[in-house]
Design an enzyme around this catalytic site. Sequence first.
Site, PDB file in Angstrom:
ATOM      1  N   ASP A  31      29.646  45.486  63.406  1.00  0.00           N
ATOM      2  CA  ASP A  31      28.800  45.202  64.835  1.00  0.00           C
ATOM      3  C   ASP A  31      27.119  44.238  64.213  1.00  0.00           C
ATOM      4  OD1 ASP A  31      27.657  44.230  66.989  1.00  0.00           O
ATOM      5  OD2 ASP A  31      28.201  46.336  67.795  1.00  0.00           O
ATOM      6  N   SER A  83      30.992  26.997  67.090  1.00  0.00           N
ATOM      7  CA  SER A  83      30.204  26.643  68.396  1.00  0.00           C
ATOM      8  C   SER A  83      32.069  26.081  69.084  1.00  0.00           C
ATOM      9  CB  SER A  83      29.502  25.687  68.049  1.00  0.00           C
ATOM     10  OG  SER A  83      29.181  24.961  69.957  1.00  0.00           O
ATOM     11  N   SER A  97      27.515  28.968  77.224  1.00  0.00           N
ATOM     12  CA  SER A  97      27.846  27.607  77.015  1.00  0.00           C
ATOM     13  C   SER A  97      26.809  26.986  76.748  1.00  0.00           C
ATOM     14  CB  SER A  97      28.079  26.256  78.359  1.00  0.00           C
ATOM     15  OG  SER A  97      29.082  26.927  78.833  1.00  0.00           O
ATOM     16  N   LYS A 142      26.655  28.696  72.952  1.00  0.00           N
ATOM     17  CA  LYS A 142      27.377  27.751  71.754  1.00  0.00           C
ATOM     18  C   LYS A 142      26.029  27.110  71.379  1.00  0.00           C
ATOM     19  CE  LYS A 142      30.677  30.367  71.339  1.00  0.00           C
ATOM     20  NZ  LYS A 142      31.046  30.801  70.217  1.00  0.00           N
ATOM     21  N   THR A 164      43.897  33.111  71.747  1.00  0.00           N
ATOM     22  CA  THR A 164      43.657  34.430  70.764  1.00  0.00           C
ATOM     23  C   THR A 164      43.517  35.685  72.440  1.00  0.00           C
ATOM     24  OG1 THR A 164      40.899  34.005  71.298  1.00  0.00           O
ATOM     25  CG2 THR A 164      42.717  32.598  69.498  1.00  0.00           C
TER      26      THR A 164
HETATM   27  N1  NAP Z   1      39.489  30.922  71.667  1.00  0.00           N
HETATM   28  C1  NAP Z   1      39.251  29.381  72.439  1.00  0.00           C
HETATM   29  O1  NAP Z   1      39.331  29.098  73.645  1.00  0.00           O
HETATM   30  C2  NAP Z   1      37.798  29.559  71.539  1.00  0.00           C
HETATM   31  C3  NAP Z   1      37.934  28.242  71.999  1.00  0.00           C
HETATM   32  C4  NAP Z   1      36.260  27.591  71.908  1.00  0.00           C
HETATM   33  C5  NAP Z   1      35.410  28.666  70.667  1.00  0.00           C
HETATM   34  N2  NAP Z   1      35.971  30.289  70.418  1.00  0.00           N
HETATM   35  C6  NAP Z   1      35.192  29.980  69.470  1.00  0.00           C
HETATM   36  O2  NAP Z   1      35.679  31.086  68.542  1.00  0.00           O
HETATM   37  C7  NAP Z   1      35.685  32.450  67.933  1.00  0.00           C
HETATM   38  C8  NAP Z   1      36.202  33.880  68.049  1.00  0.00           C
HETATM   39  O3  NAP Z   1      36.913  33.890  68.723  1.00  0.00           O
HETATM   40  P1  NAP Z   1      38.315  34.420  69.408  1.00  0.00           P
HETATM   41  O4  NAP Z   1      39.156  33.439  70.028  1.00  0.00           O
HETATM   42  O5  NAP Z   1      39.143  34.562  68.046  1.00  0.00           O
HETATM   43  O6  NAP Z   1      38.585  35.524  69.648  1.00  0.00           O
HETATM   44  P2  NAP Z   1      38.828  36.878  69.498  1.00  0.00           P
HETATM   45  O7  NAP Z   1      39.974  36.407  69.154  1.00  0.00           O
HETATM   46  O8  NAP Z   1      38.473  37.569  70.914  1.00  0.00           O
HETATM   47  O9  NAP Z   1      38.180  37.516  68.372  1.00  0.00           O
HETATM   48  C9  NAP Z   1      36.634  37.342  68.274  1.00  0.00           C
HETATM   49  C10 NAP Z   1      36.593  38.530  67.368  1.00  0.00           C
HETATM   50  O10 NAP Z   1      35.046  38.804  67.698  1.00  0.00           O
HETATM   51  C11 NAP Z   1      34.951  40.026  67.071  1.00  0.00           C
HETATM   52  N3  NAP Z   1      33.756  40.632  68.128  1.00  0.00           N
HETATM   53  C12 NAP Z   1      33.439  40.833  68.618  1.00  0.00           C
HETATM   54  N4  NAP Z   1      31.974  41.348  69.428  1.00  0.00           N
HETATM   55  C13 NAP Z   1      31.582  41.599  67.858  1.00  0.00           C
HETATM   56  C14 NAP Z   1      30.944  42.197  67.362  1.00  0.00           C
HETATM   57  N5  NAP Z   1      29.501  42.356  68.546  1.00  0.00           N
HETATM   58  N6  NAP Z   1      30.364  42.603  65.805  1.00  0.00           N
HETATM   59  C15 NAP Z   1      31.690  42.586  65.267  1.00  0.00           C
HETATM   60  N7  NAP Z   1      32.372  41.088  65.345  1.00  0.00           N
HETATM   61  C16 NAP Z   1      32.564  41.524  67.358  1.00  0.00           C
HETATM   62  C17 NAP Z   1      36.106  40.838  67.507  1.00  0.00           C
HETATM   63  O11 NAP Z   1      35.785  41.890  66.596  1.00  0.00           O
HETATM   64  P3  NAP Z   1      36.667  43.794  67.437  1.00  0.00           P
HETATM   65  O12 NAP Z   1      38.052  43.159  68.596  1.00  0.00           O
HETATM   66  O13 NAP Z   1      36.503  44.470  66.615  1.00  0.00           O
HETATM   67  O14 NAP Z   1      35.289  43.639  68.751  1.00  0.00           O
HETATM   68  C18 NAP Z   1      37.220  39.646  67.403  1.00  0.00           C
HETATM   69  O15 NAP Z   1      37.793  39.778  65.671  1.00  0.00           O
HETATM   70  C19 NAP Z   1      34.308  33.238  69.300  1.00  0.00           C
HETATM   71  O16 NAP Z   1      32.921  32.545  68.497  1.00  0.00           O
HETATM   72  C20 NAP Z   1      34.723  32.219  70.637  1.00  0.00           C
HETATM   73  O17 NAP Z   1      33.231  32.100  71.211  1.00  0.00           O
HETATM   74  C21 NAP Z   1      36.575  30.384  71.300  1.00  0.00           C
END
Ligand code: NAP
Length: 268
Positions: free
Chosen positions: A53, A131, A146, A149, A180
Amino acid sequence: MGMEKEKKYVAIVTGASSGIGLATAKMLMQKGVKVYGMAHNDFEGEFDYFKCDVTKPEQIEYAMNIIAEREDHIDFLVNCAGMGISGSVESSPDEKIRKIYDVNFFGTVNMCKAVLPYMRENKFGHIVNISSVAGELPIPFQTFYSATKASIESFTAGLSMEVRPFGIKAVCVLPGDTKTGFTAAREKNADDDASYGKRVESSVGQMEKDEQNGMTPESVAKVICKALFKKNPKPLNVVGFKYKFFLFLNKILPRRWVYKILFDLYAK
Ligand SMILES: NC(=O)c1ccc[n+]([C@@H]2O[C@H](COP(=O)([O-])OP(=O)(O)OC[C@H]3O[C@@H](n4cnc5c(N)ncnc54)[C@H](OP(=O)(O)O)[C@@H]3O)[C@@H](O)[C@H]2O)c1
């Protein structure tokens, strides 16, 4: 890609169990990088994985000690661990606000602090912090997301100047809507004050649709990998033409207009 072929780079990728982090971990492996993934739930992947974590420094320390025993350098860190919350500011419980800062901001800070001594020793390191376009264009009813980020962006910029003399680069990648697990994992307010009517629901609903019709995590991973392998990566790397265009408009239009457009899109 530009750097000496013989060296086997070592990377730590957080959030590696899902979405952008998973796609990045896989892409780095395909490029011959030794990958250590981290996330806070159990996960089976083709790379070494730590259940860790990012909000818990003692768990990070445990993982780092094992990695440091096995490797004599840590070259790349990609901070993808992140989560979202949504709802009106006034109805957001304090513990949720603290939680999103803990994961998105302090999680990134904790990981950077953990790898910096190793990168400094080797006079080399590339850090990519994730971000979001929402860090530049704040989204109503996802105000705290927001804000985390935007904090990551100024943190990364300040850090990059502190560590430049050590041969360490720190940059941000800003994805737009990406398909995702993020959408399903978003923690919505249980109740928003009735005065907001249907505005919260329709705003968040619109965002959910956009995300699920969004880019692939692989397209974000490509930009992350490019930034990692480049000698001089750009401070801000926006993913997707559409979002590059939005951020261009954000630069040239009066702020008042930008907020009016965002209001019409997400707060009406
Ligand atoms: N999806 C979008 O539209 C989007 C757009 C802009 C930016 N982002 C950013 O991209 C990044 C990745 O997001 P994603 O879209 O790939 O989402 P995701 O599929 O939900 O993946 C998030 C990951 O973060 C891990 N995580 C969450 N809390 C955690 C913690 N306390 N310690 C360790 N790991 C933790 C999750 O692991 P567990 O499942 O094990 O909790 C998962 O592997 C994030 O920072 C998100 O804000 C996403």
